[in-house]
Scaffold this motif. Sequence first.
Motif, PDB file in Angstrom:
ATOM      1  N   ASP A 167       0.775  -1.100   0.023  1.00 31.20           N
ATOM      2  CA  ASP A 167       0.116  -0.066  -0.137  1.00 31.20           C
ATOM      3  C   ASP A 167       0.905   1.498  -0.014  1.00 31.20           C
ATOM      4  O   ASP A 167       0.269   2.174   0.262  1.00 31.20           O
ATOM      5  N   ILE A 168       1.931   1.060  -0.446  1.00 35.30           N
ATOM      6  CA  ILE A 168       2.809   2.407  -0.314  1.00 35.30           C
ATOM      7  C   ILE A 168       2.655   2.924  -1.954  1.00 35.30           C
ATOM      8  O   ILE A 168       2.879   2.208  -2.811  1.00 35.30           O
ATOM      9  N   PRO A 169       2.479   4.190  -2.008  1.00 37.26           N
ATOM     10  CA  PRO A 169       2.144   4.929  -3.150  1.00 37.26           C
ATOM     11  C   PRO A 169       3.324   4.990  -4.164  1.00 37.26           C
ATOM     12  O   PRO A 169       4.662   4.720  -3.745  1.00 37.26           O
ATOM     13  N   ASP A 170       3.106   4.926  -5.304  1.00 40.04           N
ATOM     14  CA  ASP A 170       4.280   4.896  -6.496  1.00 40.04           C
ATOM     15  C   ASP A 170       4.905   6.229  -6.261  1.00 40.04           C
ATOM     16  O   ASP A 170       4.120   7.242  -7.051  1.00 40.04           O
ATOM     17  N   PHE A 171       5.883   6.603  -5.814  1.00 39.65           N
ATOM     18  CA  PHE A 171       6.551   8.215  -5.729  1.00 39.65           C
ATOM     19  C   PHE A 171       7.096   8.442  -7.028  1.00 39.65           C
ATOM     20  O   PHE A 171       6.888   9.603  -7.551  1.00 39.65           O
ATOM     21  N   ASN A 172       7.422   7.366  -7.912  1.00 38.98           N
ATOM     22  CA  ASN A 172       8.101   7.752  -9.130  1.00 38.98           C
ATOM     23  C   ASN A 172       6.805   8.316 -10.049  1.00 38.98           C
ATOM     24  O   ASN A 172       7.310   9.153 -10.915  1.00 38.98           O
ATOM     25  N   PHE A 173       5.744   7.747  -9.750  1.00 40.08           N
ATOM     26  CA  PHE A 173       4.475   8.145 -10.507  1.00 40.08           C
ATOM     27  C   PHE A 173       4.244   9.337 -10.252  1.00 40.08           C
ATOM     28  O   PHE A 173       3.780  10.267 -11.055  1.00 40.08           O
TER      29      PHE A 173
ATOM     30  N   GLY B  39      -2.189  19.288  -9.000  1.00 42.68           N
ATOM     31  CA  GLY B  39      -2.443  20.731  -8.324  1.00 42.68           C
ATOM     32  C   GLY B  39      -2.454  20.329  -6.981  1.00 42.68           C
ATOM     33  O   GLY B  39      -2.055  20.924  -5.978  1.00 42.68           O
ATOM     34  N   THR B  40      -3.074  19.416  -6.508  1.00 35.32           N
ATOM     35  CA  THR B  40      -3.242  18.829  -5.119  1.00 35.32           C
ATOM     36  C   THR B  40      -3.339  17.345  -5.118  1.00 35.32           C
ATOM     37  O   THR B  40      -3.863  16.543  -6.038  1.00 35.32           O
ATOM     38  N   ILE B  41      -2.589  16.749  -3.990  1.00 32.44           N
ATOM     39  CA  ILE B  41      -2.854  15.235  -3.696  1.00 32.44           C
ATOM     40  C   ILE B  41      -3.435  15.071  -2.441  1.00 32.44           C
ATOM     41  O   ILE B  41      -3.426  15.663  -1.612  1.00 32.44           O
ATOM     42  N   VAL B  42      -4.343  14.204  -2.507  1.00 35.85           N
ATOM     43  CA  VAL B  42      -5.108  13.719  -1.330  1.00 35.85           C
ATOM     44  C   VAL B  42      -4.332  12.715  -0.535  1.00 35.85           C
ATOM     45  O   VAL B  42      -4.000  11.379  -1.305  1.00 35.85           O
ATOM     46  N   VAL B  43      -3.991  12.855   0.678  1.00 36.11           N
ATOM     47  CA  VAL B  43      -3.218  11.694   1.353  1.00 36.11           C
ATOM     48  C   VAL B  43      -4.290  11.155   2.642  1.00 36.11           C
ATOM     49  O   VAL B  43      -4.909  12.232   3.206  1.00 36.11           O
ATOM     50  N   THR B  44      -4.657   9.926   2.457  1.00 36.06           N
ATOM     51  CA  THR B  44      -5.618   9.332   3.292  1.00 36.06           C
ATOM     52  C   THR B  44      -4.936   8.899   4.595  1.00 36.06           C
ATOM     53  O   THR B  44      -4.159   8.103   4.612  1.00 36.06           O
ATOM     54  N   MET B  45      -5.207   9.294   5.615  1.00 38.02           N
ATOM     55  CA  MET B  45      -4.755   9.136   6.947  1.00 38.02           C
ATOM     56  C   MET B  45      -5.822   8.096   7.878  1.00 38.02           C
ATOM     57  O   MET B  45      -6.706   8.439   8.623  1.00 38.02           O
ATOM     58  N   GLY B  46      -5.846   7.092   7.499  1.00 42.58           N
ATOM     59  CA  GLY B  46      -6.704   6.053   7.885  1.00 42.58           C
ATOM     60  C   GLY B  46      -7.713   5.705   6.847  1.00 42.58           C
ATOM     61  O   GLY B  46      -8.862   6.159   6.757  1.00 42.58           O
TER      62      GLY B  46
ATOM     63  N   PRO C 193       1.855   7.685   3.598  1.00 40.36           N
ATOM     64  CA  PRO C 193       2.989   8.180   3.905  1.00 40.36           C
ATOM     65  C   PRO C 193       3.096   9.735   3.996  1.00 40.36           C
ATOM     66  O   PRO C 193       3.628  10.361   2.732  1.00 40.36           O
ATOM     67  N   LEU C 194       2.368  10.449   4.836  1.00 40.54           N
ATOM     68  CA  LEU C 194       2.171  12.066   4.553  1.00 40.54           C
ATOM     69  C   LEU C 194       3.578  12.670   4.371  1.00 40.54           C
ATOM     70  O   LEU C 194       3.670  13.354   3.497  1.00 40.54           O
ATOM     71  N   SER C 195       4.337  12.452   5.139  1.00 38.42           N
ATOM     72  CA  SER C 195       5.851  12.936   5.349  1.00 38.42           C
ATOM     73  C   SER C 195       6.654  12.807   4.033  1.00 38.42           C
ATOM     74  O   SER C 195       7.053  13.818   3.500  1.00 38.42           O
ATOM     75  N   LYS C 196       6.482  11.538   3.152  1.00 39.80           N
ATOM     76  CA  LYS C 196       7.218  11.529   1.979  1.00 39.80           C
ATOM     77  C   LYS C 196       6.541  12.126   0.914  1.00 39.80           C
ATOM     78  O   LYS C 196       7.143  12.973   0.008  1.00 39.80           O
ATOM     79  N   ILE C 197       5.043  12.331   1.057  1.00 36.88           N
ATOM     80  CA  ILE C 197       4.527  13.130   0.003  1.00 36.88           C
ATOM     81  C   ILE C 197       4.581  14.562   0.199  1.00 36.88           C
ATOM     82  O   ILE C 197       4.604  15.292  -0.827  1.00 36.88           O
TER      83      ILE C 197
ATOM     84  N   GLU D  81       5.187   8.464  13.578  1.00 35.08           N
ATOM     85  CA  GLU D  81       6.111   9.834  13.009  1.00 35.08           C
ATOM     86  C   GLU D  81       4.867  10.323  11.861  1.00 35.08           C
ATOM     87  O   GLU D  81       5.150  11.657  11.367  1.00 35.08           O
ATOM     88  N   GLU D  82       4.122   9.802  11.168  1.00 36.51           N
ATOM     89  CA  GLU D  82       3.468  10.369  10.032  1.00 36.51           C
ATOM     90  C   GLU D  82       2.608  11.507  10.492  1.00 36.51           C
ATOM     91  O   GLU D  82       2.261  12.547   9.922  1.00 36.51           O
ATOM     92  N   TRP D  83       2.104  11.049  11.630  1.00 36.75           N
ATOM     93  CA  TRP D  83       1.039  11.899  12.369  1.00 36.75           C
ATOM     94  C   TRP D  83       1.365  13.356  12.760  1.00 36.75           C
ATOM     95  O   TRP D  83       0.793  14.455  13.209  1.00 36.75           O
ATOM     96  N   GLU D  84       2.968  13.352  13.000  1.00 36.40           N
ATOM     97  CA  GLU D  84       3.458  14.644  13.427  1.00 36.40           C
ATOM     98  C   GLU D  84       3.361  15.550  12.421  1.00 36.40           C
ATOM     99  O   GLU D  84       3.755  16.819  12.537  1.00 36.40           O
ATOM    100  N   PHE D  85       3.113  15.198  11.109  1.00 34.97           N
ATOM    101  CA  PHE D  85       2.927  16.327   9.993  1.00 34.97           C
ATOM    102  C   PHE D  85       2.080  16.581   9.558  1.00 34.97           C
ATOM    103  O   PHE D  85       1.681  17.400   8.487  1.00 34.97           O
ATOM    104  N   LEU D  86       0.928  16.336  10.318  1.00 34.93           N
ATOM    105  CA  LEU D  86      -0.587  16.580  10.086  1.00 34.93           C
ATOM    106  C   LEU D  86      -0.849  18.080   9.885  1.00 34.93           C
ATOM    107  O   LEU D  86      -1.548  18.644   8.874  1.00 34.93           O
TER     108      LEU D  86
END
Length: 449
Positions: free
Chosen positions: A175-181, A190-197, A206-210, A242-247
């Motif tokens: 379930d890791i997004p394709d970062f190269n994509f 313009g906008t990326i939706v990141v789902t936290m849950g 992975p909010l931090s990487k995105i 650690e991902e929640w620290e970037f909310l």
Amino acid sequence: MNQFAPYIPLLEQALRKLDAWRSQYGEDSSDSSANSGQIEDILGRLTEHLEGNYPFHHPSYAGQMLKPPHPVAWLAYALTATINPNNHALDGGPPTSEMEKEAVRELAKMVGYGDTYLGHLTSGGTIANLEALFVAREIHPKKSIAATSNAHYTHSRMCHVLNTKFLEIPVDVNDIPDFNFIENHAEDIGTIVVTMGTTGLGTTEPLSKILDIAAKHSIRIHVDAAYGGFFSLIKEDLPKKEEWEFLSEADSIVIDPHKHGLQPYGCGSILYKDPSVGKYYKHDSPYTYFTSEDLHLGEISLECSRAGASAAAFWATLQMLPLTETGLGAVLKKAREAAVQFSILLKESSSFQLYQEPDLDIVGYFRIPEKTNTSEINKLSHSLFEKGMNQKNPADSYHLSLYKIPADRFIARFPNYRTDTDYVQILRSVFMKEEHAGFVNELADRIGI
């Protein structure tokens, strides 16, 4: 487990107090045709209909994201509904508008937005996400809105409503997004939706990487935390803490109080980090917004009429369970505890297989078939799903849900199985009631784990 009947005297007492307030304005001219005998008969028939529901109140129900609201929430909602305020404009509900602002301020504080933000309650996560995507379109009108294949289907639907391009980001077996994509399509996003849950298996993306990628390409980030948002209260207990620290770095965030906020349907919320986005809502009305120079909630919302009762219910709940680790967070801890314990039982079982370690409180799993065909897994999942709901004795029943996974993704995790179906349906349990923490072993016994 809380039952609702003992709280009726409290509601009666509060209703009498409100009736005394109402009586100050003169005789009540209510329609006498609404007599108590007729209402009693209708409520009796309604009760019979309601008994056809699944036992959402009981921990044997671990199917969908359903549970009764906290007693203080439904009491506050019922009491406020007798006045029926409308939080669109301050003259439609002065007290409940202030309650909404106070409750939203607590949500903003929870996610780390501080004092500079814009936000309000909505009728649910779908409308809250629509508002976030509407602002995203206004800021980048010619660019795509992107979300992973695990994101809620509302995002692609709302992009269609908004006549905006939607781009689906592939994910790998974990379930890791394709970062190269994302990098390769960055100029069009313009906008990326990141789902936290995620609503499927509760996956925290992975909010931090995105965020790192987005910063390089001036891409906005919208966090869909409709289901998972309140888990930020107990982030130290989560495997991806650690991902929640970037909310707080997200441009907008959606959280649904009617899920883990213990509220009646419907109560969602939308928060923006930059309050200047309010300009995209700018409109006028010939008969509203006159009673105060303060901001009317309808001036920062796509919805018009909204139930003041929802704001009162959420506000009242936060008086009892503040947005702290020991307040509402204590309820989240119980949900998380139940999911972890259930996962341990699955890993110790010789007849069941855990699909993946849970990030929050949703667990995916399946019965191990004798034949290693994916079709056999599907049959067993359906059989257990139906069996639980069809027990003659309610005390033996259980309620699960099913989750559909593309066969190639399933086989990548479990290569010993042979693919003879397009999808694999596994079992899914949502442990969102705090009572689940003390019921996990009994539930496992009923399922046969």
